[in-house]
Motif scaffolding. Sequence first.
Motif, short mmCIF file in Angstrom:
data_model
loop_
_atom_site.label_atom_id
_atom_site.label_comp_id
_atom_site.label_asym_id
_atom_site.label_seq_id
_atom_site.Cartn_x
_atom_site.Cartn_y
_atom_site.Cartn_z
N ALA A 1 0.82 -1.26 0.07
CA ALA A 1 -0.02 -0.04 -0.18
C ALA A 1 0.88 1.42 -0.15
O ALA A 1 0.35 2.32 -0.47
N SER A 2 2.16 1.19 0.66
CA SER A 2 2.99 2.49 0.68
C SER A 2 4.33 1.95 0.20
O SER A 2 5.00 0.88 0.24
N GLU A 3 5.01 3.00 -0.15
CA GLU A 3 6.37 2.84 -0.72
C GLU A 3 7.18 2.42 0.41
O GLU A 3 8.15 1.63 0.29
N ALA A 4 6.76 2.97 1.82
CA ALA A 4 7.85 2.65 2.91
C ALA A 4 7.50 1.18 3.18
O ALA A 4 8.67 0.40 3.58
N ASP A 5 6.32 0.52 2.98
CA ASP A 5 6.10 -1.01 3.11
C ASP A 5 6.93 -1.66 2.17
O ASP A 5 7.56 -2.66 2.58
N LEU B 1 6.10 1.95 -8.35
CA LEU B 1 4.70 2.19 -8.52
C LEU B 1 4.14 1.57 -9.73
O LEU B 1 4.34 2.01 -10.91
N ARG C 1 -2.01 0.87 -9.14
CA ARG C 1 -1.68 2.05 -8.33
C ARG C 1 -1.18 1.78 -6.90
O ARG C 1 -1.34 2.57 -5.99
N GLN C 2 -0.46 0.48 -6.90
CA GLN C 2 0.03 0.19 -5.62
C GLN C 2 1.40 0.12 -5.87
O GLN C 2 1.92 -0.05 -7.06
N TYR C 3 2.32 -0.39 -4.97
CA TYR C 3 3.85 -0.76 -5.13
C TYR C 3 4.05 -2.10 -5.20
O TYR C 3 3.37 -3.02 -4.55
#
Length: 58
Positions: free
Chosen positions: A15-19, A35, A40-42
């Motif tokens: 869900a996030s770039e950090a994850d 991305l 639209r997820q990573y």
Amino acid sequence: MRTRLAICRNKKRFASEADAIAAAQAATIDLRPYLCDRCRQYHLTSRTKGKRRLPAAD
């Protein structure tokens, strides 16, 4: 280059770039997050051409 739908469906999504970065740093091989233009997820990729380097793991 656009991600093929079949590839997107088979890859794990973050869900996030950090994850995605955390998962890439924990992997035993060199992985980079990107991305996805489909969902639209990573996702993670082992391809390095044109990809940013990950920040150093602490």
